[in-house]
Design a protein around this motif. Structure first.
Motif, PDB file in Angstrom:
ATOM      1  N   PHE A   1       0.789  -1.120   0.381  1.00 19.79           N
ATOM      2  CA  PHE A   1      -0.018   0.420   0.249  1.00 19.79           C
ATOM      3  C   PHE A   1       0.597   1.160  -0.148  1.00 19.79           C
ATOM      4  N   LEU A   2       1.829   1.297   0.931  1.00 17.87           N
ATOM      5  CA  LEU A   2       2.271   2.263   0.569  1.00 17.87           C
ATOM      6  C   LEU A   2       3.032   2.891  -0.424  1.00 17.87           C
ATOM      7  N   MET A   3       4.112   1.756  -0.714  1.00 22.56           N
ATOM      8  CA  MET A   3       4.851   1.727  -2.100  1.00 22.56           C
ATOM      9  C   MET A   3       3.514   2.634  -3.054  1.00 22.56           C
ATOM     10  N   ALA A   4       2.572   1.464  -2.619  1.00 24.09           N
ATOM     11  CA  ALA A   4       1.608   2.150  -4.309  1.00 24.09           C
ATOM     12  C   ALA A   4       1.322   3.686  -3.814  1.00 24.09           C
ATOM     13  N   VAL A   5       1.682   4.489  -2.955  1.00 24.57           N
ATOM     14  CA  VAL A   5       1.308   6.078  -2.536  1.00 24.57           C
ATOM     15  C   VAL A   5       1.968   6.831  -3.219  1.00 24.57           C
ATOM     16  N   VAL A   6       3.689   6.100  -2.690  1.00 27.28           N
ATOM     17  CA  VAL A   6       4.708   6.876  -3.678  1.00 27.28           C
ATOM     18  C   VAL A   6       4.866   6.685  -5.407  1.00 27.28           C
ATOM     19  N   ALA A   7       4.681   5.269  -6.042  1.00 27.63           N
ATOM     20  CA  ALA A   7       4.642   5.711  -7.210  1.00 27.63           C
ATOM     21  C   ALA A   7       3.438   6.540  -7.655  1.00 27.63           C
TER      22      ALA A   7
ATOM     23  N   TRP B   1      -4.663   7.051  -2.897  1.00 28.15           N
ATOM     24  CA  TRP B   1      -4.060   8.246  -1.763  1.00 28.15           C
ATOM     25  C   TRP B   1      -3.352   8.826  -2.363  1.00 28.15           C
ATOM     26  N   GLY B   2      -2.795   8.342  -3.413  1.00 31.08           N
ATOM     27  CA  GLY B   2      -1.055   8.846  -4.123  1.00 31.08           C
ATOM     28  C   GLY B   2      -1.776   9.846  -4.880  1.00 31.08           C
TER      29      GLY B   2
ATOM     30  N   LEU C   1       5.804  14.500   1.638  1.00 31.24           N
ATOM     31  CA  LEU C   1       4.602  13.280   2.116  1.00 31.24           C
ATOM     32  C   LEU C   1       5.210  11.987   1.412  1.00 31.24           C
ATOM     33  N   VAL C   2       5.753  12.057   0.281  1.00 28.77           N
ATOM     34  CA  VAL C   2       6.999  10.921  -0.374  1.00 28.77           C
ATOM     35  C   VAL C   2       7.837  10.024   1.207  1.00 28.77           C
ATOM     36  N   LEU C   3       8.257  11.309   1.002  1.00 28.76           N
ATOM     37  CA  LEU C   3       9.723  10.691   2.132  1.00 28.76           C
ATOM     38  C   LEU C   3       8.934  10.480   3.472  1.00 28.76           C
ATOM     39  N   GLY C   4       8.092  10.921   3.718  1.00 29.67           N
ATOM     40  CA  GLY C   4       7.692   9.753   5.041  1.00 29.67           C
ATOM     41  C   GLY C   4       6.687   8.893   4.586  1.00 29.67           C
ATOM     42  N   VAL C   5       6.233   8.784   3.638  1.00 30.13           N
ATOM     43  CA  VAL C   5       5.511   7.222   3.442  1.00 30.13           C
ATOM     44  C   VAL C   5       7.091   6.408   2.629  1.00 30.13           C
ATOM     45  N   ALA C   6       7.780   6.793   2.403  1.00 30.55           N
ATOM     46  CA  ALA C   6       8.549   5.770   2.237  1.00 30.55           C
ATOM     47  C   ALA C   6       9.051   5.614   3.635  1.00 30.55           C
ATOM     48  N   ILE C   7      10.078   6.367   4.021  1.00 29.02           N
ATOM     49  CA  ILE C   7      10.106   5.993   5.460  1.00 29.02           C
ATOM     50  C   ILE C   7       9.709   4.637   6.342  1.00 29.02           C
TER      51      ILE C   7
END
Length: 556
Positions: free
Chosen positions: A296-302, A430-431, A494-500
């Motif tokens: 899920f989190l990877m998809a937000v970033v992508a 979400w992304g 936001l992307v940085l926070g999701v990646a962490i």
């Protein structure tokens, strides 16, 4: 086709088509149709970003964020249902229906005379796209073993990356030439071609059952809960801070109702539904659960990168829609190439933990570098930084499949893959929506008041402002460019926070053995017959030789 001949109970896995399945020309035709189907869904997901400013200007429409949100919502809402239906009525009918839905949605979008009609068409497109992606992953599991999945998942990811790479260029060039409707019309012959390939070459077994038995396995309550809840969440995300304040009841109510609905859906699936849409949650350990969360989190970033990064070049670098598409090639193709590398590495080593750790590390570094970009940053940084984060996303996108599938028996592949695709597509929502909401909220605060007065409709149509940026006089032009740069910087934060968060979720995962079996209730139907024929071939040849010798003796 008729039922395949029964196989001896003493057969080894490799003898009953579970390992070392032949990769004949028909197999590669099937893989090609899967890749092409995936490619067009990626083109539609990414091309709209560069074309949207022109489309919004052409249709004079508001609520343009829904153009992306409707597609992402459609991609997600019915995926659990697709997994159940494919288990009940077979894989091929679902795939053909998905291609038909995608074609129908494309036709509606191409003929759109208003923004509302375009949004409706994008929703139908998304329904087809979600079913296509889900069906491809399910059928791929029917055709190859988990150990082999790395290579083939990498190929499908490469197809998605190619589509993601050319999508912005196609969308930008068609928008720039005034032919944006062909962005949708061109899907029609491609869908027809893929459907013909599926009809000709894809023959998958379907376990026999009566219509009553099939209908009794349909979890209508579960599918209703997940569809309505997902729609409610998307509505709140799309309206938040753009159409209504974040703390208003019109935003909080659909968000809260949707999230509670998803919790109710999970509880219902675990304790009340028989059979559930996603029965795998009954046996989920941390390794599998973490895989879903990271997915899920990877998809937000992508999704955030694929959908919104082209805007950086259009709004901050004064690039044309076509030029913006070309400049994000590094992002798109780094995803696909590293997906292939990760898939091959996992196939050879059987280890998926190291690729996951490396992938998150690259994603964090790349996201951190993106937060340093400004409107006046060099072109080298603007093009190079996304390659780092794209490489990380590509590795993760393939590697996360393995801890999930390694945790379950092969008979649960279809519902597991449906939940896997649902978690990924929910992240796409979400992304797209969160990125759009951030951009609009930041533009509202940072765009010069003198510039906003030119658009009485409000900041909600901020994308319609992008085509007029090149014609602005200084210093107004620089102020507008910096406003977009500031807005996008918040998106990269936001992307940085999701990646962490994703990297933290990988802690505690276990390295499981990758099994080398497939579910023999499914798989290629004609291969069972071919395998049976080949296994009898030596006996037939020996019998024919004996008959010839007897005939010769009789003649003498």
């Amino acid at each position: 086709m008729g039922s395949p001949p029964s196989r001896p109970s003493s057969a080894k896995p490799s003898d009953d088509l579970s390992e070392g399945m032949p990769k004949d020309w028909m197999f590669w035709c099937i893989i090609f149709s899967f890749a092409l189907s995936t490619l067009i869904t990626a083109v539609e997901f990414t091309s709209i970003g560069t074309a949207l400013p022109t489309i919004a200007h052409s249709l004079k429409g508001e609520q343009f964020i829904w153009v992306g949100s409707a597609y992402a919502l459609g991609e997600t809402a019915l995926v659990p249902l697709c997994g159940g239906l494919s288990q009940i009525i077979g894989r091929r009918p679902i795939m053909l229906s998905a291609l038909s839905l995608f074609a129908l949605g494309s036709a509606i979008c191409g003929a759109a005379s208003s923004m509302n009609m375009l949004i409706a068409g994008r929703g139908v497109q998304g329904l087809g796209a979600g079913a296509i992606i889900s069906s491809v992953q399910i059928m791929l599991s029917d055709l190859v073993t988990l150990r082999e999945r790395g290579t083939f998942s990498g190929l499908i990811a490469l197809a998605w990356a190619v589509g993601g790479g050319v999508g912005p260029v196609i969308g930008g060039s068609m928008a720039q030439s005034g032919n944006w409707r062909w962005l949708f019309y061109l899907n029609l012959p491609i869908c027809a071609f893929c459907a013909i390939m599926i009809l000709l070459f894809l023959r998958l077994k379907t376990p026999p059952a009566t219509l009553r038995e099939k209908l009794s396995k349909m979890d209508m309550i579960g599918n209703f809960l997940v569809t309505v809840s997902t729609t409610s969440v998307v509505t709140g995300l799309t309206w938040g801070g753009v159409r209504y304040p974040w703390l208003s009841g019109r935003v909080l109510l659909p968000l809260v109702v949707g999230l509670i609905g998803l919790v109710v859906f999970i509880i219902y699936e675990i304790y009340f539904c028989k059979p559930p849409v996603v029965p795998i949650v009954l046996r989920m350990d941390w390794t599998a659960a973490s895989g879903y969360i990271q997915n899920f989190l990877m998809a937000v970033v992508a999704a955030t990168l694929s959908y919104w990064f082209a805007i950086f070049f259009e709004a901050c670098k004064d690039k044309s829609p076509t030029g913006a598409g070309v400049h994000i090639f590094g992002l798109s193709y780094s995803i696909g190439l590293m997906a292939i590398v990760a898939g091959v590495a996992i196939k050879k080593t059987g280890n998926y933990l190291i690729p996951i750790y490396i992938g998150w590390m690259l994603t964090i570094i790349g996201a951190g570098l993106l937060t340093t970009l400004r409107a006046d940053s060099s072109l080298a940084k603007s093009v190079g930084f996304p390659v780092i984060i794209g490489s990380g996303v590509g590795i993760i996108s393939v590697a996360l499949l393995f801890p999930i599938l390694a945790s379950i028996p092969v008979t649960q592949t279809a519902p597991t893959m449906a939940l896997y695709i649902f978690s990924r597509n929910f992240g796409y929502i979400w992304g797209v929506t969160a990125g759009g909401a951030i951009i609009q909220n930041e533009l509202k605060r940072n765009l010069p008041a003198s510039f906003l007065t030119q658009f009485p409709q409000g900041v909600e149509i901020g994308f319609e402002t992008i085509p007029v940026i090149p014609s602005l006089e200084q210093p107004l032009k620089d102020a507008v460019l910096n406003a977009f740069g500031t807005a996008l910087k918040v998106v990269w934060q936001l992307v940085l926070g999701v990646a962490i968060a994703g990297s933290l979720c990988s802690i505690g995962m276990k390295q499981l053995q990758l099994h080398t079996k497939i579910d023999n209730d499914w798989g290629r139907d004609e291969l069972a017959v071919i395998n049976h024929m080949w296994s009898r071939a030596p006996q037939r040849e020996q019998q024919q030789q004996t008959d010839i010798e007897k005939r010769d003796q009789g003649d003498n």
